[in-house]
Design a protein around this motif. Structure first.
Motif, PDB file in Angstrom:
ATOM      1  N   LEU A   1     -11.947  25.330   0.786  1.00  0.00           N
ATOM      2  CA  LEU A   1     -10.869  24.423   1.180  1.00  0.00           C
ATOM      3  C   LEU A   1     -10.502  24.600   2.648  1.00  0.00           C
ATOM      4  O   LEU A   1     -10.255  23.621   3.359  1.00  0.00           O
ATOM      5  N   GLY A   2     -10.472  25.857   3.107  1.00  0.00           N
ATOM      6  CA  GLY A   2     -10.129  26.106   4.509  1.00  0.00           C
ATOM      7  C   GLY A   2     -11.129  25.481   5.462  1.00  0.00           C
ATOM      8  O   GLY A   2     -10.745  24.820   6.446  1.00  0.00           O
ATOM      9  N   LEU A   3     -12.405  25.660   5.187  1.00  0.00           N
ATOM     10  CA  LEU A   3     -13.430  25.066   6.052  1.00  0.00           C
ATOM     11  C   LEU A   3     -13.421  23.539   5.941  1.00  0.00           C
ATOM     12  O   LEU A   3     -13.652  22.834   6.928  1.00  0.00           O
ATOM     13  N   GLY A   4     -13.141  23.037   4.733  1.00  0.00           N
ATOM     14  CA  GLY A   4     -13.060  21.596   4.571  1.00  0.00           C
ATOM     15  C   GLY A   4     -11.940  20.992   5.391  1.00  0.00           C
ATOM     16  O   GLY A   4     -12.118  19.966   6.059  1.00  0.00           O
ATOM     17  N   VAL A   5     -10.770  21.627   5.360  1.00  0.00           N
ATOM     18  CA  VAL A   5      -9.630  21.151   6.156  1.00  0.00           C
ATOM     19  C   VAL A   5      -9.947  21.230   7.644  1.00  0.00           C
ATOM     20  O   VAL A   5      -9.625  20.322   8.417  1.00  0.00           O
ATOM     21  N   TRP A   6     -10.608  22.320   8.041  1.00  0.00           N
ATOM     22  CA  TRP A   6     -10.959  22.479   9.461  1.00  0.00           C
ATOM     23  C   TRP A   6     -11.925  21.383   9.910  1.00  0.00           C
ATOM     24  O   TRP A   6     -11.783  20.832  11.010  1.00  0.00           O
ATOM     25  N   ARG A   7     -12.875  21.031   9.046  1.00  0.00           N
ATOM     26  CA  ARG A   7     -13.819  19.978   9.397  1.00  0.00           C
ATOM     27  C   ARG A   7     -13.110  18.622   9.519  1.00  0.00           C
ATOM     28  O   ARG A   7     -13.414  17.829  10.415  1.00  0.00           O
ATOM     29  N   ILE A   8     -12.166  18.377   8.631  1.00  0.00           N
ATOM     30  CA  ILE A   8     -11.417  17.116   8.693  1.00  0.00           C
ATOM     31  C   ILE A   8     -10.565  17.079   9.962  1.00  0.00           C
ATOM     32  O   ILE A   8     -10.499  16.059  10.663  1.00  0.00           O
ATOM     33  N   ALA A   9      -9.916  18.210  10.287  1.00  0.00           N
ATOM     34  CA  ALA A   9      -9.039  18.265  11.457  1.00  0.00           C
ATOM     35  C   ALA A   9      -9.804  18.023  12.755  1.00  0.00           C
ATOM     36  O   ALA A   9      -9.283  17.365  13.672  1.00  0.00           O
ATOM     37  N   ARG A  10     -11.018  18.521  12.830  1.00  0.00           N
ATOM     38  CA  ARG A  10     -11.804  18.327  14.063  1.00  0.00           C
ATOM     39  C   ARG A  10     -12.727  17.108  13.989  1.00  0.00           C
ATOM     40  O   ARG A  10     -13.534  16.876  14.883  1.00  0.00           O
ATOM     41  N   ARG A  11     -12.572  16.349  12.886  1.00  0.00           N
ATOM     42  CA  ARG A  11     -13.365  15.126  12.702  1.00  0.00           C
ATOM     43  C   ARG A  11     -14.864  15.412  12.842  1.00  0.00           C
ATOM     44  O   ARG A  11     -15.588  14.744  13.603  1.00  0.00           O
ATOM     45  N   ALA A  12     -15.296  16.417  12.140  1.00  0.00           N
ATOM     46  CA  ALA A  12     -16.713  16.793  12.173  1.00  0.00           C
ATOM     47  C   ALA A  12     -17.565  15.643  11.665  1.00  0.00           C
ATOM     48  O   ALA A  12     -17.186  14.943  10.717  1.00  0.00           O
ATOM     49  N   PRO A  13     -18.686  15.387  12.297  1.00  0.00           N
ATOM     50  CA  PRO A  13     -19.541  14.272  11.864  1.00  0.00           C
ATOM     51  C   PRO A  13     -20.089  14.487  10.464  1.00  0.00           C
ATOM     52  O   PRO A  13     -20.237  15.626  10.000  1.00  0.00           O
ATOM     53  N   ARG A  14     -20.377  13.407   9.808  1.00  0.00           N
ATOM     54  CA  ARG A  14     -20.928  13.470   8.463  1.00  0.00           C
ATOM     55  C   ARG A  14     -22.303  14.132   8.487  1.00  0.00           C
ATOM     56  O   ARG A  14     -23.110  13.881   9.388  1.00  0.00           O
ATOM     57  N   VAL A  15     -22.558  14.971   7.516  1.00  0.00           N
ATOM     58  CA  VAL A  15     -23.839  15.664   7.435  1.00  0.00           C
ATOM     59  C   VAL A  15     -24.805  14.832   6.611  1.00  0.00           C
ATOM     60  O   VAL A  15     -24.482  14.384   5.506  1.00  0.00           O
ATOM     61  N   ARG A  16     -25.978  14.624   7.136  1.00  0.00           N
ATOM     62  CA  ARG A  16     -27.030  13.887   6.435  1.00  0.00           C
ATOM     63  C   ARG A  16     -28.242  14.791   6.269  1.00  0.00           C
ATOM     64  O   ARG A  16     -28.861  15.205   7.247  1.00  0.00           O
ATOM     65  N   LEU A  17     -28.545  15.107   5.040  1.00  0.00           N
ATOM     66  CA  LEU A  17     -29.716  15.915   4.753  1.00  0.00           C
ATOM     67  C   LEU A  17     -30.909  15.022   4.448  1.00  0.00           C
ATOM     68  O   LEU A  17     -30.746  13.935   3.892  1.00  0.00           O
ATOM     69  N   SER A  18     -32.084  15.503   4.803  1.00  0.00           N
ATOM     70  CA  SER A  18     -33.292  14.778   4.430  1.00  0.00           C
ATOM     71  C   SER A  18     -33.541  14.955   2.941  1.00  0.00           C
ATOM     72  O   SER A  18     -32.977  15.853   2.294  1.00  0.00           O
ATOM     73  N   ARG A  19     -34.396  14.123   2.386  1.00  0.00           N
ATOM     74  CA  ARG A  19     -34.687  14.207   0.960  1.00  0.00           C
ATOM     75  C   ARG A  19     -35.249  15.575   0.591  1.00  0.00           C
ATOM     76  O   ARG A  19     -34.943  16.123  -0.468  1.00  0.00           O
ATOM     77  N   SER A  20     -36.032  16.171   1.464  1.00  0.00           N
ATOM     78  CA  SER A  20     -36.635  17.473   1.166  1.00  0.00           C
ATOM     79  C   SER A  20     -35.636  18.618   1.224  1.00  0.00           C
ATOM     80  O   SER A  20     -35.913  19.717   0.735  1.00  0.00           O
ATOM     81  N   GLU A  21     -34.448  18.398   1.822  1.00  0.00           N
ATOM     82  CA  GLU A  21     -33.460  19.462   1.952  1.00  0.00           C
ATOM     83  C   GLU A  21     -32.488  19.525   0.778  1.00  0.00           C
ATOM     84  O   GLU A  21     -31.830  20.552   0.573  1.00  0.00           O
ATOM     85  N   TRP A  22     -32.386  18.444   0.002  1.00  0.00           N
ATOM     86  CA  TRP A  22     -31.413  18.427  -1.082  1.00  0.00           C
ATOM     87  C   TRP A  22     -31.757  19.422  -2.190  1.00  0.00           C
ATOM     88  O   TRP A  22     -30.882  20.092  -2.722  1.00  0.00           O
ATOM     89  N   LEU A  23     -33.037  19.547  -2.528  1.00  0.00           N
ATOM     90  CA  LEU A  23     -33.426  20.454  -3.596  1.00  0.00           C
ATOM     91  C   LEU A  23     -33.118  21.912  -3.249  1.00  0.00           C
ATOM     92  O   LEU A  23     -32.532  22.636  -4.073  1.00  0.00           O
ATOM     93  N   PRO A  24     -33.460  22.401  -2.032  1.00  0.00           N
ATOM     94  CA  PRO A  24     -33.064  23.772  -1.685  1.00  0.00           C
ATOM     95  C   PRO A  24     -31.557  23.982  -1.697  1.00  0.00           C
ATOM     96  O   PRO A  24     -31.080  25.045  -2.125  1.00  0.00           O
ATOM     97  N   LEU A  25     -30.789  22.975  -1.247  1.00  0.00           N
ATOM     98  CA  LEU A  25     -29.335  23.119  -1.246  1.00  0.00           C
ATOM     99  C   LEU A  25     -28.795  23.227  -2.665  1.00  0.00           C
ATOM    100  O   LEU A  25     -27.972  24.106  -2.967  1.00  0.00           O
TER     101      LEU A  25
END
Length: 351
Positions: free
Chosen positions: A49-73
């Motif tokens: 939650l803390g990192l999520g709030v920090w990302r919202i506060a600094r308007r961090a860009p949306r993360v886009r993973l490639s199709r090959s990265e979703w399975l490892p995540l």
């Protein structure tokens, strides 16, 4: 040694160990009013939650993973945030604390073994000996008066949890080019509720509000920021080396505990010496040979240099920031050259 000392990955992994280790004495204070499993859930929730709030506060860009990265995540979050806590709970329920502390050192061992033998990360005798020295120091520190393992199955359960965290670390390395704050937030948001549910299942009671806030703040620093730094370490020096540096966290925890009034014991001194030898062996590593970079296209933050990022820019590429870097999709052309390197994002070649 100069390459290691300048490495962002080495610095990040060591700082991650400092934060995680320093958080241990703080967590022990909270154990007086919070059950262990509920505390684990609150620590993870504070991280996510803390990192999520920090990302919202600094308007961090949306993360886009490639199709090959979703399975490892998905694999990393499932192994480290879901399966490992369940196995750990099953083991700790019937395992004495001394045995559990000793067995939990297996995480760094499994991380290194998987990195070397499954994910084909390079290692030489210096790195292996350094890892052995660091783990030996952790063993001395975690079992000062012997270890009671209770039964066979509880020990296997704890080792299984360590194996799952080792898989988590190696799979996370595969997506480590993504925004580290986003990855750490996702892990915390998943692992937090899982541990809270487990704590409720074994009868944990809701602690005082002040304890909840304190646990979440400790979690933000010792689990959240620490994990962000560890992911940066994975990105730059690979799983085995980052895991080895992170394994010295218990020593930093012991140092903080001494500052708070705990006695200085011979175990802490011996552990410190062994870990210092291990870290020195890693920092003094020299790995240099002719190697070939295959064609590669990816997206990550980088600074321009003569070795790997000397590309030209087309229209629409973001300008360099104050640190002299930026992030955009870019291509690497095939090249063969020689220089010192770690098994980082650009050096995952076989040997």
């Amino acid at each position: 040694m100069h390459l290691a000392l300048r490495s962002t990955g080495v610095q990040a992994a060591l700082l991650a160990a400092v934060l995680f280790g320093a958080g241990t004495p703080a967590a022990k204070v909270l154990l007086g009013s919070v059950s262990p499993w509920l505390l684990a859930g609150l620590l993870y929730c504070g991280s996510g939650l803390g990192l999520g709030v920090w990302r919202i506060a600094r308007r961090a860009p949306r993360v886009r993973l490639s199709r090959s990265e979703w399975l490892p995540l998905v694999g990393a979050v499932s192994c480290g945030g879901v399966i490992a806590p369940v196995l750990l709970m099953a083991g700790l329920t019937h395992l004495p604390a001394s045995g559990a502390s000793l067995l939990l050192n297996a995480e760094s061992v499994f991380t290194a073994l998987l990195a070397w033998f499954v994910f084909r990360e390079n290692a030489n005798s210096r790195v292996v000996l350094g890892m052995v020295a660091i783990v030996a120091g952790a063993v001395v520190l975690s079992a000062p008066s012997g270890a009671d393992f209770g039964g066979y199955w509880p020990s296997l359960a704890v080792l299984g949890a360590c194996l799952m965290w080792g898989v988590d670390n190696n799979l996370t390395r595969k997506v480590a080019l993504a925004d580290a704050t986003w990855l750490a937030a996702v892990k915390g948001i998943v692992a937090g509720p899982v541990n809270l549910v487990l704590a409720t299942a074994v009868g944990a009671h809701v602690p005082p509000a002040l304890s909840i806030v304190g646990a979440m703040l400790v979690g933000l620093l010792a689990y959240g920021v620490s994990l962000v730094l560890f992911i940066v370490g994975l990105r730059h020096v690979g799983s085995a080396r980052a895991g080895a540096y992170f394994a010295i966290a218990p020593f930093f925890g012991a140092v903080v505990a001494i500052a708070l009034g705990d006695p200085l014991t011979w175990q802490i001194v011996v552990a410190g010496v062994l870990m210092a030898i291990g870290v020195w062996l890693h920092l003094s590593e020299r790995h240099q040979h002719p190697h070939t970079h295959a064609p590669l296209s990816h997206d990550h933050y980088h600074r321009h240099d003569d070795e790997h990022h000397d590309h030209v820019h087309g229209p629409g590429v973001p300008p360099l920031d104050r640190r002299g870097g930026h992030r955009h999709e870019h291509e690497h052309v095939p090249v063969t050259h020689t220089h010192e390197h770690f098994p980082d994002m650009h050096h995952r070649h076989l040997h």
